[in-house]
Write a protein that holds these residues in place. Structure first.
Motif, PDB file in Angstrom:
ATOM      1  N   UNK A  40      37.817  25.326  89.288  1.00 57.63           N
ATOM      2  CA  UNK A  40      37.621  26.682  89.763  1.00 57.63           C
ATOM      3  C   UNK A  40      37.980  27.705  88.693  1.00 57.63           C
ATOM      4  N   UNK A  41      37.516  28.936  88.887  1.00 50.18           N
ATOM      5  CA  UNK A  41      37.788  29.998  87.922  1.00 50.18           C
ATOM      6  C   UNK A  41      39.287  30.175  87.700  1.00 50.18           C
ATOM      7  N   UNK A  42      40.053  30.169  88.781  1.00 49.16           N
ATOM      8  CA  UNK A  42      41.492  30.356  88.655  1.00 49.16           C
ATOM      9  C   UNK A  42      42.138  29.273  87.817  1.00 49.16           C
ATOM     10  N   UNK A  43      41.720  28.050  88.018  1.00 50.39           N
ATOM     11  CA  UNK A  43      42.272  26.935  87.240  1.00 50.39           C
ATOM     12  C   UNK A  43      41.873  27.037  85.770  1.00 50.39           C
ATOM     13  N   UNK A  44      40.646  27.474  85.518  1.00 49.65           N
ATOM     14  CA  UNK A  44      40.205  27.627  84.134  1.00 49.65           C
ATOM     15  C   UNK A  44      41.027  28.683  83.398  1.00 49.65           C
ATOM     16  N   UNK A  45      41.270  29.795  84.064  1.00 48.75           N
ATOM     17  CA  UNK A  45      42.063  30.843  83.432  1.00 48.75           C
ATOM     18  C   UNK A  45      43.512  30.404  83.258  1.00 48.75           C
TER      19      UNK A  45
END
Length: 206
Positions: A40-45
């Motif tokens: 997910x985007x949050x995990x990537x960031x």
């Protein structure tokens, strides 16, 4: 307590590399990376500090993989010339992706990752430029050592500069990448590799 990471970092970076190879950096969104990697985007960031962080770490992994790949150039002095020949001919098929990532869909996606990113971003991104040069240096250093081995075995002119020859061969294999990516046939790429091998300076025998 912080939760342990529940993903394979190498697999994520290899999948992101494939995405960047296919669409380029500017043509890839965070959502594209999320879809390619399953994160997910949050995990990537949280794990990589966004798209640019993913790219830099993917290039670092690619450099390490190149370092392992060019170990094939090492070996006894006898046979060094043949190893240089194999180095040139391997370029016909492009740079392989990591073992845990599906094969590239076409020859363009199998071009050198460092070269692709350097062409797209190198003039404006000093970190990408540095990492790309690291990749080129890894290959050129291994090729130069193989040239020296071929000189010691009497197969290449001892007066030739190994570093100059290494960058000549590196430039040729990256040129094969470009020509291959533009749709030229394997036969054409093989002919280029054959011509490049024939250009290696041989010792003069009186």
């Amino acid at each position: 307590m912080a939760r342990p990471r529940s993903f394979d970092r190498d697999h994520v970076l290899h999948a992101a590399e494939r995405q960047f190879r296919t669409a380029g950096y500017n043509g890839t969104s965070v959502d594209d990376i999320s879809a390619a990697t399953g994160l997910g985007r949050g995990s990537l960031y949280a794990a990589f500090d966004g798209k640019h962080g993913v790219l830099l770490q993917a290039m670092g992994r690619y450099s390490a993989r190149l370092g392992m790949a060019v170990q094939a150039l090492a070996g006894p002095d006898e046979g060094a010339l043949e190893r240089l020949r194999e180095f040139l001919f391997r370029a016909v098929d492009g740079v392989p992706l990591a073992a845990d990532v599906p094969p590239a869909p076409d020859r363009a996606a199998a071009a050198c990752f460092a070269a692709k990113m350097a062409l797209e971003l190198g003039a404006s991104d000093s970190e990408v430029e540095r990492l790309a040069n690291d990749c080129f240096s890894v290959v050129a250093t291994a090729v130069a050592e193989c040239v020296r081995a071929a000189q010691r075995s009497g197969d290449i002119d001892p007066d030739a500069d190994p570093d100059d020859l290494a960058y000549l061969l590196l430039t040729i294999v990256r040129g094969i990448d470009v020509v291959g990516a533009s749709g030229h046939s394997p036969a054409r790429l093989t002919s280029i590799a054959e011509s490049a091998f024939a250009l290696l300076p041989r010792p003069c025998h009186n």
